[in-house]
Design a protein around this motif. Sequence first.
Motif, PDB file in Angstrom:
ATOM      1  N   PRO A   1      43.050  39.070  37.085  1.00 35.50           N
ATOM      2  CA  PRO A   1      43.098  39.800  35.827  1.00 35.50           C
ATOM      3  C   PRO A   1      43.469  41.275  36.033  1.00 35.50           C
ATOM      4  O   PRO A   1      43.359  41.810  37.137  1.00 35.50           O
ATOM      5  CB  PRO A   1      41.683  39.679  35.280  1.00 35.50           C
ATOM      6  CG  PRO A   1      40.822  39.522  36.498  1.00 35.50           C
ATOM      7  CD  PRO A   1      41.676  38.798  37.513  1.00 35.50           C
ATOM      8  N   VAL A   2      43.867  41.902  34.929  1.00 34.21           N
ATOM      9  CA  VAL A   2      44.156  43.336  34.892  1.00 34.21           C
ATOM     10  C   VAL A   2      43.239  43.946  33.832  1.00 34.21           C
ATOM     11  O   VAL A   2      43.152  43.437  32.718  1.00 34.21           O
ATOM     12  CB  VAL A   2      45.636  43.602  34.532  1.00 34.21           C
ATOM     13  CG1 VAL A   2      45.874  45.069  34.261  1.00 34.21           C
ATOM     14  CG2 VAL A   2      46.558  43.088  35.624  1.00 34.21           C
ATOM     15  N   THR A   3      42.576  45.033  34.204  1.00 36.47           N
ATOM     16  CA  THR A   3      41.694  45.723  33.263  1.00 36.47           C
ATOM     17  C   THR A   3      42.282  47.097  32.972  1.00 36.47           C
ATOM     18  O   THR A   3      42.653  47.834  33.892  1.00 36.47           O
ATOM     19  CB  THR A   3      40.272  45.866  33.840  1.00 36.47           C
ATOM     20  OG1 THR A   3      39.758  44.553  34.098  1.00 36.47           O
ATOM     21  CG2 THR A   3      39.353  46.586  32.876  1.00 36.47           C
ATOM     22  N   VAL A   4      42.382  47.429  31.682  1.00 34.99           N
ATOM     23  CA  VAL A   4      42.878  48.748  31.275  1.00 34.99           C
ATOM     24  C   VAL A   4      41.797  49.443  30.455  1.00 34.99           C
ATOM     25  O   VAL A   4      40.971  48.797  29.807  1.00 34.99           O
ATOM     26  CB  VAL A   4      44.192  48.657  30.460  1.00 34.99           C
ATOM     27  CG1 VAL A   4      45.296  48.027  31.282  1.00 34.99           C
ATOM     28  CG2 VAL A   4      44.001  47.902  29.166  1.00 34.99           C
ATOM     29  N   LYS A   5      41.830  50.763  30.526  1.00 34.88           N
ATOM     30  CA  LYS A   5      40.903  51.570  29.737  1.00 34.88           C
ATOM     31  C   LYS A   5      41.623  52.032  28.484  1.00 34.88           C
ATOM     32  O   LYS A   5      42.692  52.642  28.552  1.00 34.88           O
ATOM     33  CB  LYS A   5      40.419  52.779  30.532  1.00 34.88           C
ATOM     34  CG  LYS A   5      39.366  53.595  29.798  1.00 34.88           C
ATOM     35  CD  LYS A   5      38.896  54.768  30.609  1.00 34.88           C
ATOM     36  CE  LYS A   5      39.754  55.949  30.254  1.00 34.88           C
ATOM     37  NZ  LYS A   5      39.349  57.216  30.794  1.00 34.88           N
ATOM     38  N   LEU A   6      41.058  51.709  27.339  1.00 34.41           N
ATOM     39  CA  LEU A   6      41.609  52.135  26.057  1.00 34.41           C
ATOM     40  C   LEU A   6      40.597  53.057  25.400  1.00 34.41           C
ATOM     41  O   LEU A   6      39.500  53.270  25.902  1.00 34.41           O
ATOM     42  CB  LEU A   6      41.887  50.923  25.173  1.00 34.41           C
ATOM     43  CG  LEU A   6      42.811  49.849  25.750  1.00 34.41           C
ATOM     44  CD1 LEU A   6      42.972  48.708  24.767  1.00 34.41           C
ATOM     45  CD2 LEU A   6      44.147  50.430  26.133  1.00 34.41           C
TER      46      LEU A   6
ATOM     47  N   GLU B   1      36.982  49.117  27.980  1.00 36.60           N
ATOM     48  CA  GLU B   1      37.746  48.366  28.969  1.00 36.60           C
ATOM     49  C   GLU B   1      38.173  47.041  28.361  1.00 36.60           C
ATOM     50  O   GLU B   1      37.353  46.323  27.779  1.00 36.60           O
ATOM     51  CB  GLU B   1      36.918  48.128  30.232  1.00 36.60           C
ATOM     52  CG  GLU B   1      36.718  49.373  31.052  1.00 36.60           C
ATOM     53  CD  GLU B   1      36.034  49.102  32.383  1.00 36.60           C
ATOM     54  OE1 GLU B   1      35.653  47.933  32.658  1.00 36.60           O
ATOM     55  OE2 GLU B   1      35.868  50.054  33.151  1.00 36.60           O
ATOM     56  N   VAL B   2      39.459  46.736  28.507  1.00 40.07           N
ATOM     57  CA  VAL B   2      40.003  45.470  28.033  1.00 40.07           C
ATOM     58  C   VAL B   2      40.580  44.764  29.254  1.00 40.07           C
ATOM     59  O   VAL B   2      41.380  45.343  29.996  1.00 40.07           O
ATOM     60  CB  VAL B   2      41.091  45.684  26.955  1.00 40.07           C
ATOM     61  CG1 VAL B   2      41.707  44.363  26.546  1.00 40.07           C
ATOM     62  CG2 VAL B   2      40.505  46.401  25.745  1.00 40.07           C
ATOM     63  N   THR B   3      40.174  43.528  29.442  1.00 41.45           N
ATOM     64  CA  THR B   3      40.645  42.754  30.586  1.00 41.45           C
ATOM     65  C   THR B   3      41.607  41.676  30.103  1.00 41.45           C
ATOM     66  O   THR B   3      41.319  40.944  29.160  1.00 41.45           O
ATOM     67  CB  THR B   3      39.457  42.107  31.330  1.00 41.45           C
ATOM     68  OG1 THR B   3      38.584  43.149  31.775  1.00 41.45           O
ATOM     69  CG2 THR B   3      39.930  41.300  32.537  1.00 41.45           C
ATOM     70  N   PHE B   4      42.759  41.616  30.771  1.00 40.13           N
ATOM     71  CA  PHE B   4      43.762  40.595  30.483  1.00 40.13           C
ATOM     72  C   PHE B   4      43.690  39.564  31.602  1.00 40.13           C
ATOM     73  O   PHE B   4      43.980  39.858  32.755  1.00 40.13           O
ATOM     74  CB  PHE B   4      45.162  41.218  30.406  1.00 40.13           C
ATOM     75  CG  PHE B   4      45.246  42.321  29.389  1.00 40.13           C
ATOM     76  CD1 PHE B   4      45.138  42.050  28.034  1.00 40.13           C
ATOM     77  CD2 PHE B   4      45.424  43.641  29.786  1.00 40.13           C
ATOM     78  CE1 PHE B   4      45.209  43.062  27.096  1.00 40.13           C
ATOM     79  CE2 PHE B   4      45.498  44.658  28.852  1.00 40.13           C
ATOM     80  CZ  PHE B   4      45.385  44.374  27.503  1.00 40.13           C
ATOM     81  N   ASN B   5      43.275  38.355  31.236  1.00 41.95           N
ATOM     82  CA  ASN B   5      43.062  37.293  32.218  1.00 41.95           C
ATOM     83  C   ASN B   5      44.261  36.378  32.381  1.00 41.95           C
ATOM     84  O   ASN B   5      44.372  35.690  33.394  1.00 41.95           O
ATOM     85  CB  ASN B   5      41.839  36.455  31.828  1.00 41.95           C
ATOM     86  CG  ASN B   5      40.569  37.265  31.901  1.00 41.95           C
ATOM     87  OD1 ASN B   5      40.227  37.789  32.955  1.00 41.95           O
ATOM     88  ND2 ASN B   5      39.879  37.390  30.778  1.00 41.95           N
TER      89      ASN B   5
ATOM     90  N   GLU C   1      49.819  35.495  29.107  1.00 48.13           N
ATOM     91  CA  GLU C   1      50.024  35.648  27.666  1.00 48.13           C
ATOM     92  C   GLU C   1      49.321  36.890  27.129  1.00 48.13           C
ATOM     93  O   GLU C   1      49.870  37.618  26.301  1.00 48.13           O
ATOM     94  CB  GLU C   1      49.533  34.398  26.911  1.00 48.13           C
ATOM     95  CG  GLU C   1      50.362  33.152  27.152  1.00 48.13           C
ATOM     96  CD  GLU C   1      50.070  32.480  28.505  1.00 48.13           C
ATOM     97  OE1 GLU C   1      48.957  32.660  29.072  1.00 48.13           O
ATOM     98  OE2 GLU C   1      50.978  31.806  29.017  1.00 48.13           O
ATOM     99  N   GLU C   2      48.113  37.141  27.612  1.00 51.36           N
ATOM    100  CA  GLU C   2      47.357  38.303  27.141  1.00 51.36           C
ATOM    101  C   GLU C   2      48.014  39.611  27.558  1.00 51.36           C
ATOM    102  O   GLU C   2      48.151  40.527  26.757  1.00 51.36           O
ATOM    103  CB  GLU C   2      45.914  38.255  27.670  1.00 51.36           C
ATOM    104  CG  GLU C   2      45.078  37.168  27.054  1.00 51.36           C
ATOM    105  CD  GLU C   2      43.703  37.058  27.692  1.00 51.36           C
ATOM    106  OE1 GLU C   2      43.497  37.564  28.828  1.00 51.36           O
ATOM    107  OE2 GLU C   2      42.823  36.451  27.062  1.00 51.36           O
ATOM    108  N   ILE C   3      48.412  39.715  28.825  1.00 51.52           N
ATOM    109  CA  ILE C   3      49.035  40.964  29.276  1.00 51.52           C
ATOM    110  C   ILE C   3      50.432  41.110  28.678  1.00 51.52           C
ATOM    111  O   ILE C   3      50.885  42.218  28.407  1.00 51.52           O
ATOM    112  CB  ILE C   3      49.044  41.099  30.820  1.00 51.52           C
ATOM    113  CG1 ILE C   3      49.300  42.576  31.184  1.00 51.52           C
ATOM    114  CG2 ILE C   3      50.042  40.153  31.468  1.00 51.52           C
ATOM    115  CD1 ILE C   3      48.994  42.914  32.617  1.00 51.52           C
ATOM    116  N   THR C   4      51.111  39.990  28.404  1.00 48.23           N
ATOM    117  CA  THR C   4      52.419  40.050  27.740  1.00 48.23           C
ATOM    118  C   THR C   4      52.260  40.592  26.325  1.00 48.23           C
ATOM    119  O   THR C   4      53.048  41.439  25.892  1.00 48.23           O
ATOM    120  CB  THR C   4      53.080  38.653  27.702  1.00 48.23           C
ATOM    121  OG1 THR C   4      53.293  38.219  29.056  1.00 48.23           O
ATOM    122  CG2 THR C   4      54.395  38.682  26.960  1.00 48.23           C
TER     123      THR C   4
END
Length: 163
Positions: free
Chosen positions: A106-111, A119-123, A126-129
């Motif tokens: 996964p990738v986690t970004v701080k918003l 923190e939002v995690t894209f697992n 499709e989510e990160i896209t």
Amino acid sequence: MEKIYGAKGEQNGLYRIGRFKWEVIYGFGKDNENDETGYNYRLQYSYRPRLENIKKDIIETVNEIVRDRILQGMRFRGHLVWLNAENQRNYADWYGLAVISDSNLPVTVKLGQDEEPVEVTFNTLEEITEFYEAVANHIRETVTTGWQMKKNINWEEYEHEKD
């Protein structure tokens, strides 16, 4: 140029406001659509500016508007996305790596803002896209709006002083 509040509409033009004072007024905007008044951008000169100077100053103002809207004008899932140059590169890199292999997830970004980060995690890809396409669309639409703003400027309004 500086935002001056209290305007009811565009007042574009070059105005002589004193013996050795001129003012250029450009555009109209509102911070909130429900507001009765909004703002114009204004810049004062201690000399009568030539059209070339006025063009340079207005174009730079439009460029600043576009930069500000890119930087802090996007929300994703209700949270501010801070799109400085470093974050734009990081998001592109993380998306590119996720496309190459899902082992990069996964990738986690701080918003949000520093005071209240989220923190939002894209697992999944499709989510990160979804996130990356939202970022890219925001930037593209904002730049296109800036081009349109420049295209719509009537430079004749600045050739002669108005009363």
